[in-house]
Design a protein around this motif. Structure first.
Motif, short mmCIF file in Angstrom:
data_model
loop_
_atom_site.label_atom_id
_atom_site.label_comp_id
_atom_site.label_asym_id
_atom_site.label_seq_id
_atom_site.Cartn_x
_atom_site.Cartn_y
_atom_site.Cartn_z
N ALA A 94 -17.62 -101.02 35.66
CA ALA A 94 -17.89 -101.08 37.10
C ALA A 94 -19.38 -101.31 37.36
CB ALA A 94 -17.44 -99.78 37.77
N PHE A 95 -20.22 -100.87 36.43
CA PHE A 95 -21.66 -100.99 36.65
C PHE A 95 -22.30 -101.59 35.40
CE2 PHE A 95 -26.02 -99.36 36.71
CZ PHE A 95 -26.40 -99.78 37.98
N THR A 115 -24.15 -94.01 39.14
CA THR A 115 -22.87 -93.33 39.33
C THR A 115 -22.20 -93.77 40.63
OG1 THR A 115 -23.76 -91.44 38.18
CG2 THR A 115 -21.76 -91.07 39.43
N ASP A 171 -10.99 -94.54 31.31
CA ASP A 171 -10.67 -93.15 31.60
C ASP A 171 -10.03 -93.01 32.99
OD1 ASP A 171 -13.09 -93.87 32.77
OD2 ASP A 171 -13.71 -91.77 32.98
N HIS A 230 -16.13 -88.53 37.93
CA HIS A 230 -16.81 -89.47 38.80
C HIS A 230 -17.43 -88.70 39.95
CE1 HIS A 230 -13.86 -92.73 37.23
NE2 HIS A 230 -14.62 -92.19 36.29
N ARG A 238 -18.15 -96.48 30.74
CA ARG A 238 -18.46 -95.09 31.10
C ARG A 238 -17.24 -94.21 30.82
NH1 ARG A 238 -22.37 -93.99 35.33
NH2 ARG A 238 -22.26 -91.81 35.93
N MET A 239 -17.36 -93.46 29.75
CA MET A 239 -16.24 -92.60 29.35
C MET A 239 -16.77 -91.20 29.00
SD MET A 239 -13.76 -95.08 27.15
CE MET A 239 -15.03 -95.65 26.08
N PRO A 240 -15.88 -90.22 28.97
CA PRO A 240 -16.36 -88.84 28.81
C PRO A 240 -17.03 -88.53 27.47
CG PRO A 240 -13.97 -88.92 28.77
CD PRO A 240 -14.43 -90.27 29.22
N ASP A 241 -16.43 -88.90 26.38
CA ASP A 241 -16.98 -88.46 25.10
C ASP A 241 -18.06 -89.40 24.56
OD1 ASP A 241 -14.98 -90.29 24.92
OD2 ASP A 241 -13.88 -89.33 23.26
N ILE A 265 -19.75 -86.16 32.47
CA ILE A 265 -19.86 -87.61 32.35
C ILE A 265 -18.53 -88.28 32.64
CG2 ILE A 265 -20.36 -89.48 30.72
CD1 ILE A 265 -22.22 -87.44 29.30
N ARG A 266 -17.47 -87.64 32.20
CA ARG A 266 -16.14 -88.22 32.40
C ARG A 266 -15.80 -88.30 33.88
NH1 ARG A 266 -11.19 -84.78 30.59
NH2 ARG A 266 -11.45 -84.02 32.72
N HIS A 278 -20.86 -97.17 40.33
CA HIS A 278 -19.64 -97.12 39.51
C HIS A 278 -18.47 -96.59 40.32
CE1 HIS A 278 -16.92 -95.59 36.37
NE2 HIS A 278 -17.41 -96.58 35.63
#
Lengths: 126, 644
Positions: free
Chosen positions: A88-89, B419, A13, B595, A61-64, B592-593, B422
């Motif tokens: 990344a994590f 977070t 994303d 950062h 880690r993505m929005p949907d 969530i999308r 990330h």
């Protein structure tokens, strides 16, 4: 010798990360090509069905939906699909769940430069 | 069930009744024995006395007979007058009628009774006796004769002047003096100068002519006495009414004692039973209190405790209904449980649920009969136990809430760390990656791409800087070392400067700035920068690329208002208070999308509070978030964390 074809779908994303991967893959070697790019999980599934890539480089880690959910859907449809989780994590739980699903490899984003080798390793000849 | 064994106890004979029966039996027995003893004793005494009585009677009769004979002899020899005078002078109970057989000469010795004495003398029996006495020259006795309605005895004695003739014919013709000695039976029985008969003792005499004296049903002594030529049977004894009743007296006294004793013991017994019942009730109530205490400790869940508690208490105290009313967080009393159904006629009683100095609720008890003192005390004790349970339950609930909050906070912190990791890794990877590519492929990379990479490095660096600033601010907030030093500033200048500096945060958006020239505010420039940077960062994250982000600085209701408006999804009204909580992020895909560490708005809020500014969130016309920060235009007293 005909170079082997290895077509990758890049799913992330973050625009900069997709761009970085594209540049790194393009700079790496002949034969590695970008089949498509996706910014979300739903877009990833659509692109995947359209382009039928050899390897999917999948952000977690993505929005949907997260990367593991997308991987599960793809592997349910094509169990032999080669997927690299690129996040990344990465904690141990995520890695364990990825392995259980059938994801070929988990790679931290700070190891972006290992992506070309990983594509070859987990590509069609693998 | 074990508490209700009273009705199963065997019914015992009442001690009072038993004692009464024993007392009656004893007194009856004692009465019988006493009566027999008394009877026996009296008999022995009376035998002795009655024997003397008879002897005395014999003596009196003999004396009367002898006296009459003497008077007759005197009358024959000395004349009637001499004889009468002497007869009267002698101390004896006799009255005399002196007569001479063939003549009408008669002298009555006791004048006051002349008529009656003469009537006695003229009686046929007397005349018969006179003839017989003259014929045999002996004293004859006539008894009983009527003397003025009373029984009397008449002694008839002849007196011959010159010796007693030998033959009957001569005696009859000798014209002897005849003396009638008359004595009343009463005088005979109790003659003057002698001790009277014993009380209750009677004498009955039976002669040839009849019987006189009271009826003696139980003769103690019967004796035959010769009187003149007759034999009298004399019975001495008690009349029926004079029978000793010592036995009945003892029986009556015994009954009285039994009745009194029975009454006293009955009262004692009733009192004992009352005390026993009270002790029993008290004991059951103490048992209930003890079991309630145990039951109330078994759980901290009131929903589990209250039904059993209410059923037990209602049953044990014979209540018709019981309500448990508890105080809520605002001090309002709310009925949380009710058992049974009360009627308007019921008595009601309220017991406070006290815990220390405060009242945590109350028990409303309803019952058909008013509760006595003991029950009220017991119910208060039960209420106190319930108060402890309620307090413990509430404390437990609060503790659970605190645990839940801490757990949520822990989850938020974990999410925050994830977070942040990330974010940091993404940004540093991008920066390092582009830098590596540039340095390794500088010559082979077209200018346009190099330029593009440099822009990306700048943008990611900006994000990194902003994130690091947030983390530092957060660390200062946690350590309570975040300080602001408000002063008079030109808000418009600061806004324009900061907007320019942080424009990379909204590099994908169209940024519009409207700053009212010369707008004055009482603020710390660093705080303004951190607030505006966070607002821009949020707009950049949440608003879609290509949309417009508008920053405005203008006077509003006496305050210097800084507003940032975007065209993103906005913040739901229900969430507007919570977004300022650290680590809190809206639970939607958009969040969530994006950062973010979830601390930006919390930091913003703290900076605003310490600057005396207020933050409000609104809906932007046409959608999107609109956040206002109103700074004061003059110094504000006692700001949080103000640094002098």
């Amino acid at each position: 010798v005909t170079p082997r074809s290895n077509r990758a779908l890049i799913v992330d994303d973050d625009d900069d990360m997709r761009f970085l991967l594209r540049v790194v893959i393009e700079a790496a070697n002949e034969g590695l090509t970008i089949a498509g790019e996706a910014r979300s999980a739903s877009e990833a599934v659509t692109q995947w069905r359209t382009h039928d890539p050899d390897v999917v480089v999948l952000d977690h880690r993505m929005p949907d939906r997260n990367g593991l959910e997308v991987a599960a859907e793809m592997l349910a449809e094509r169990p032999d699909q080669s997927i690299i989780l690129f996040s990344a994590f990465l904690d141990e739980e995520t890695i364990a769940r990825a392995e259980a699903l059938g994801v070929r490899a988990c790679l931290s984003k700070d190891r972006y430069d290992e992506i070309p080798a990983a594509l070859w390793h987990y590509g069609p000849a693998a | 069930v074990a508490l209700r064994t009273r009705s199963l106890r065997p019914r015992r004979l009442s001690p009072a009744l038993a004692l009464a029966l024993i007392a009656v039996a004893l007194s009856a027995t004692a009465g019988v024995f006493a009566q027999r003893a008394a009877d026996h004793h009296d008999l022995e005494v009376e035998r002795t006395r009655d024997a003397s009585q008879v002897a005395r009677l014999e003596a009196v009769l003999a004396a009367a007979l002898s006296t009459t004979r003497e008077v007759a002899l005197e009358a024959a020899h000395d004349g009637f007058s001499e004889a009468a005078t002497r007869a009267i002078r002698d101390p004896n109970p006799l009255a005399f009628v002196l007569s001479r057989g063939s003549t009408s000469e008669r002298v009555v010795a006791q004048g006051e009774r002349d008529a009656s004495l003469l009537a006695v003398a003229d009686a046929p029996a007397t005349s018969e006796a006179v003839r017989a006495a003259i014929a045999d020259a002996n004293v004859h006795v006539v008894a009983p004769v009527d003397l003025q309605g009373e029984p009397a005895v008449v002694f008839v004695a002849p007196g011959y002047p010159s010796g007693t003739p030998n033959d009957v014919a001569t005696r009859r013709t000798a014209n002897p003096a005849v003396v009638l000695g008359i004595i009343r039976v009463d005088d005979l029985r109790n003659p003057d100068g002698l001790p009277p008969l014993l009380p209750g003792t009677d004498v009955r005499i039976r002669t040839a002519e009849g019987a006189f004296g009271p009826d003696v049903t139980q003769p103690v002594l019967t004796s035959d006495v010769r009187v003149g030529g007759e034999v009298w049977r004399i019975a001495v004894g008690r009349s029926p009414s004079d029978r000793p009743i010592i036995g009945f007296v003892i029986l009556l006294v015994g009954l009285g004692v039994a009745a009194l004793g029975s009454f006293v013991i009955r009262r004692h017994e009733l009192e004992r039973r009352r005390v026993e019942q009270e002790v029993d009730v008290r004991s059951r109530q103490l048992h209930l209190i003890a079991s309630t205490g145990t039951a109330l400790q078994q759980s901290l869940d009131l929903a589990e405790l209250l039904p059993a508690f209410a059923v037990n208490v209602t049953d044990e105290f014979d209540l018709t209904a019981l309500s448990v009313v508890l105080s809520d967080d605002n001090g309002q009393m709310l009925e949380v449980f009710r058992h049974g159904r009360s009627s308007p006629d019921d008595a009601s009683c309220t017991f406070d649920l006290r815990r220390g100095w405060r009242t945590v609720g109350r028990l409303d008890a309803h019952c058909a009969q008013p509760l006595d003192g003991v029950s009220r005390q017991s119910l208060q004790a039960v209420a106190d136990l319930l108060a402890i349970a309620v307090t413990n339950s509430q404390l437990y609930e609060r503790e659970q809430q605190a645990v839940t909050r801490l757990s949520e906070l822990d989850a938020l912190k974990n999410a925050f760390l994830s977070t942040v990791s990330h974010e940091l890794r993404t940004a540093t990877t991008a920066v390092q990656g582009f830098a590596d590519l540039l340095s390794e492929h500088w010559d082979t990379t077209p200018d346009e791409r190099r330029h593009d990479m440099a822009k990306r490095i700048r943008r990611q660096s900006g994000s990194l800087r902003h994130l690091v600033d947030d983390l530092l601010d957060y660390a200062r907030l946690e350590a309570e070392r975040l300080r602001v030093s408000p002063r008079q500033v030109n808000l418009s200048d600061i806004v324009e400067s900061v907007t320019d500096s942080f424009s990379p945060l909204v590099s994908s958006h169209h940024l519009v700035v409207h700053a009212e020239p010369g707008l004055q505010a009482w603020a710390d420039p660093i705080a303004v920068e951190r607030i505006l940077a966070n607002l821009l960062s949020n707009a950049g994250k949440y608003a879609p690329a290509g949309s417009t982000v508008t920053v405005t600085a203008a006077e509003h209701d006496g305050a210097a208002r800084l507003s940032v408006r975007d065209e993103g999804p906005g913040i739901p009204e229900a969430e507007r208070r919570r977004v300022f909580v650290r680590f809190y992020r809206l639970d939607n895909p958009q969040t969530i999308r994006t950062h973010g560490a979830g601390i930006g708005l919390a930091i913003l809020h703290d900076f605003a509070a310490r600057s005396g500014a207020t933050v409000t969130i609104d809906d932007a016309p046409g959608g999107g978030a609109l956040v206002h920060v109103d700074f004061p235009t003059a110094p504000v007293a006692a700001l949080i964390g103000e640094h002098a």
